[in-house]
Design a protein around this motif. Structure first.
Motif, short mmCIF file in Angstrom:
data_model
loop_
_atom_site.label_atom_id
_atom_site.label_comp_id
_atom_site.label_asym_id
_atom_site.label_seq_id
_atom_site.Cartn_x
_atom_site.Cartn_y
_atom_site.Cartn_z
N SER A 182 2.10 6.84 -6.69
CA SER A 182 1.06 7.81 -7.07
C SER A 182 1.54 9.24 -6.85
CB SER A 182 -0.22 7.56 -6.27
OG SER A 182 -0.73 6.29 -6.54
N GLU A 183 2.20 9.48 -5.71
CA GLU A 183 2.72 10.81 -5.42
C GLU A 183 3.77 11.22 -6.45
OE1 GLU A 183 4.10 10.60 -1.42
OE2 GLU A 183 2.09 10.80 -0.55
N LYS A 184 4.60 10.24 -6.84
CA LYS A 184 5.63 10.51 -7.83
C LYS A 184 5.00 10.84 -9.18
CE LYS A 184 9.10 7.77 -7.21
NZ LYS A 184 9.96 6.57 -7.28
N GLU A 185 3.93 10.10 -9.52
CA GLU A 185 3.23 10.31 -10.79
C GLU A 185 2.59 11.70 -10.84
OE1 GLU A 185 -0.09 8.00 -13.55
OE2 GLU A 185 0.61 7.10 -11.68
N ILE A 186 1.94 12.08 -9.73
CA ILE A 186 1.31 13.39 -9.66
C ILE A 186 2.37 14.48 -9.74
CG2 ILE A 186 0.06 14.99 -8.13
CD1 ILE A 186 -1.54 12.49 -7.18
N SER A 187 3.51 14.25 -9.11
CA SER A 187 4.61 15.20 -9.18
C SER A 187 5.08 15.38 -10.61
CB SER A 187 5.76 14.71 -8.30
OG SER A 187 6.83 15.59 -8.35
N GLU A 188 5.08 14.28 -11.38
CA GLU A 188 5.46 14.35 -12.79
C GLU A 188 4.44 15.17 -13.58
OE1 GLU A 188 8.13 13.23 -14.47
OE2 GLU A 188 9.03 12.67 -12.55
N TYR A 189 3.14 14.99 -13.25
CA TYR A 189 2.09 15.74 -13.94
C TYR A 189 2.29 17.23 -13.77
CZ TYR A 189 -0.84 11.62 -14.82
OH TYR A 189 -1.34 10.43 -15.27
N LYS A 190 2.76 17.63 -12.57
CA LYS A 190 2.95 19.06 -12.31
C LYS A 190 4.02 19.66 -13.21
CE LYS A 190 1.40 19.05 -7.49
NZ LYS A 190 1.80 19.20 -6.08
N LYS A 191 4.91 18.80 -13.70
CA LYS A 191 5.96 19.29 -14.59
C LYS A 191 5.43 19.55 -16.00
CE LYS A 191 9.53 16.75 -12.07
NZ LYS A 191 10.49 15.62 -12.13
N ILE A 192 4.21 19.11 -16.27
CA ILE A 192 3.50 19.34 -17.54
C ILE A 192 4.07 18.56 -18.71
CG2 ILE A 192 2.56 21.13 -19.09
CD1 ILE A 192 2.85 23.14 -16.97
N ASP A 193 5.19 17.86 -18.53
CA ASP A 193 5.78 17.18 -19.68
C ASP A 193 5.33 15.73 -19.82
OD1 ASP A 193 7.06 16.19 -17.50
OD2 ASP A 193 9.10 16.53 -18.21
N ALA B 17 0.83 -1.21 0.00
CA ALA B 17 0.00 0.00 0.00
C ALA B 17 0.87 1.26 0.00
CB ALA B 17 -0.93 -0.01 1.21
N LEU B 18 1.90 1.27 0.85
CA LEU B 18 2.77 2.45 0.93
C LEU B 18 3.57 2.65 -0.36
CD1 LEU B 18 4.08 2.24 4.61
CD2 LEU B 18 2.33 3.77 3.69
N ASN B 19 3.99 1.54 -0.98
CA ASN B 19 4.69 1.64 -2.27
C ASN B 19 3.78 2.23 -3.34
OD1 ASN B 19 7.08 0.63 -1.31
ND2 ASN B 19 6.70 -1.48 -1.96
N LEU B 20 2.50 1.80 -3.31
CA LEU B 20 1.53 2.32 -4.28
C LEU B 20 1.29 3.82 -4.07
CD1 LEU B 20 -0.41 1.61 -6.58
CD2 LEU B 20 -2.14 1.06 -4.87
N LEU B 21 1.19 4.23 -2.81
CA LEU B 21 1.02 5.65 -2.50
C LEU B 21 2.23 6.46 -2.97
CD1 LEU B 21 -0.53 5.59 1.07
CD2 LEU B 21 -1.62 6.45 -0.99
N ASN B 22 3.42 5.93 -2.73
CA ASN B 22 4.64 6.63 -3.17
C ASN B 22 4.69 6.78 -4.68
OD1 ASN B 22 5.64 6.99 -0.58
ND2 ASN B 22 6.73 5.03 -0.57
#
Length: 292
Positions: free
Chosen positions: A76-87, A69-74
């Motif tokens: 997801s957070e990484k993926e959202i962080s990537e989205y913020k970069k817009i690329d 569960a914690l790996n999945l959350l991490n």
């Protein structure tokens, strides 16, 4: 969630003091969180030893699930962080085939050159279906002519204005020299987009306002096909001016100006009101705006 994170760290370290140092919280606080979790689950999770702590039978069972569960959350957070970069990310756009060909494709080309890692998915269902898909989250946005009656659950961002016009090829060029009364136009062969469509709704409303009725020579499913048949000289068509700007410019088609004039309409982006879009979708919307 905080209890599980602390449990996970203690289980890895096998020592409450080491876990408290990594977590940067006091040892009593770590012990309290572990006790809270054990009370919540109704079972002890660790065996206390002189050297530290080890997982008992119940702790072993829950540890693997907590780790996943914690790996999945991490992730997801990484993926959202990537989205913020817009690329990175995916933009799901609902649009008619004709509007995609005549308007969107040139904008997507330039956007894609700037942001090559953003995936763009195009959905070309009927507008009514696209609105349902927008509301259930299947797509992010719709690009369309705005309907006459706007849905209060949706937000509308205007990109431009256009109008529906009567148009023809050179066979009817004598009708393009001056304004023609609509009552005279209906005597010619008329080609219309079949119902249900915004185009058909607009022409029927326009005719009703002028106490007229048309029996079309052809009812055609798509506006792209409608333009093709008008170019071939099958009759006079009623189409969106935005769709035939190139044909008007190259004299493949001509506008027939009528009285009373047809009204202008807005086209643009339709969003679900109060929906939070990813950064790359917001960037695409800003890119489409005329004052970008």
């Amino acid at each position: 969630l905080n209890n599980y994170k602390i449990f996970y760290e203690v289980a890895k370290c096998k020592n409450i003091t080491k876990a408290s140092e990594i977590l940067n919280i006091s040892q009593p606080a770590v012990t309290k969180h572990i006790k809270n979790l054990e009370d919540q689950l109704g079972n002890p999770l660790f065996i206390r030893t002189k050297k530290g702590v080890i997982l008992n039978e119940y702790g072993e069972k829950i540890f693997l699930n907590v780790k996943q569960a914690l790996n999945l959350l991490n992730e997801s957070e990484k993926e959202i962080s990537e989205y913020k970069k817009i690329d990175k990310g995916t933009i799901k756009i609902g649009i008619s085939t004709t509007l995609a060909r005549r308007y969107l494709i040139k904008h997507i080309k330039n956007f894609h050159e700037k942001y090559p890692n953003i995936v763009i998915n195009i959905y070309t269902d009927p507008t009514k279906d696209l609105i349902k898909e927008l509301k259930n989250g299947t797509i992010d946005l719709i690009i369309s002519k705005f309907p006459q009656n706007k849905d209060l659950d949706l937000e509308y961002i205007t990109l431009g204005r256009t109008k529906y016009i009567f148009t023809c090829n050179k066979n009817y060029i004598n009708l393009t020299n001056k304004k023609i009364n609509i009552k005279d136009i209906v005597n010619y062969p008329i080609l219309l987009q079949k119902s249900p469509s915004n185009s058909r709704d607009v022409i029927e409303k326009y005719l009703k306002e002028n106490n007229l009725h048309i029996e079309p020579k052809m009812n055609i499913a798509s506006s792209s096909l409608l333009v093709d048949f008008i170019e071939l000289g099958y009759g006079i068509g009623f189409v969106t001016k935005l769709y035939i700007e190139k044909e008007l410019e190259t004299k493949k088609l001509y506008e027939i100006k009528v009285t009373p004039d047809t009204s202008e309409i807005d086209y643009g982006i339709i969003l679900l009101k109060n929906n939070i879009l990813p950064s790359h979708c917001k960037k695409f919307i800003e890119y489409l705006k005329p004052n970008k």
